[in-house]
Design a protein around this motif. Structure first.
Motif: not given
Lengths: 115, 116
Positions: B35, B45, B101-108, B96, A34, A94, B43, A36, B92, B31
């Motif tokens: 971070y 975790l 598990s291949y999905n990206e994460q979105f962040f605040g 998901e 990924f 990942r 970052l 970002y 932060l 989930m």
């Protein structure tokens, strides 16, 4: 274990020139990769990802990245940089190990696009 | 994509006090992640928070220092307890983008914490 290396601290590029931000990774198995971007005082925004298939991945804002398994790299590229591309860029990996939801981030690269 | 908000956006706190950071998502997610981004660093975790169960903490982070709540599928809190200047960071939360598990994460947008 999974880890990412972004070898450069800062990347300077003139507006209109090609931009490359380097990333190499280490995983036990196969990776999901990924990129970002973080603009000042903002959270991280997703740019693009590699899951499988075509090694060249296209993402937001004209960015693309090329997955190279033999070199364990996933460099981010943009053919013509804009001043607005100046930001902090993070590569993340990942391992595809089942149940692994953890992302490992690189230290980030500050990109400065010079007008 | 998910829209994530965090409160407060920033705070300046005294040593020894505690601060609770809230994270709200506009959709139900399984989930949520917390971070820490220390000045000039990447970052790291802290923990993974699932609704209805104890959070899972990463090496170097403990529940007494960073208690987490996850009362429902759209909300979580992270408390930074007994703060010291070393806790000055951006915190932060993320979610998901899907169940794979291949999905990206979105962040605040993050909470910028300064401890004096």
């Amino acid at each position: 274990a999974q880890s990412v290396a972004q070898p450069e601290d800062q990347v300077n590029v003139a507006e209109g020139n090609p931009l490359t931000v380097k990333c190499t990774y280490s995983v036990s198995g196969n990776p999901y990769l990924f990129w970002y971007v973080q603009y000042p005082n903002r959270g991280l925004q997703f740019l693009l990802k590699y899951i499988t298939g075509d090694n060249l991945v296209k993402g937001s804002y004209g960015f693309e990245a090329e997955f190279n398994k033999s070199q364990t790299s996933f460099h981010l590229k943009k053919p013509s940089a804009l001043v607005s591309d100046s930001a902090l860029y993070f590569c993340a990996v990942r391992d595809r190990e089942y149940g692994n939801n953890r992302l490992a981030f690189g230290k980030g690269n500050q990109v400065v696009v010079i007008p | 994509s998910a829209v994530i908000s965090q409160k407060p956006s920033r705070d300046i706190c005294q040593r020894g006090t505690s601060l609770t950071i809230q994270c709200q998502v506009d959709s139900q997610v399984t989930m949520m992640f917390w971070y820490r981004q220390q000045p000039g660093q990447s970052l790291t975790l802290i923990a993974t928070a699932n609704q209805g169960s104890e959070a899972t903490y990463e090496s170097g982070f403990v529940i007494d220092k960073f208690p987490i709540s996850r009362p429902n599928l759209t909300f979580s809190t992270l408390t930074v307890s007994n703060m010291s200047p070393e806790d000055s960071s951006i915190y932060l939360c993320s979610v998901e983008g899907g169940h794979s598990s291949y999905n990206e994460q979105f962040f605040g947008p993050g909470t910028r914490l300064t401890v004096l």
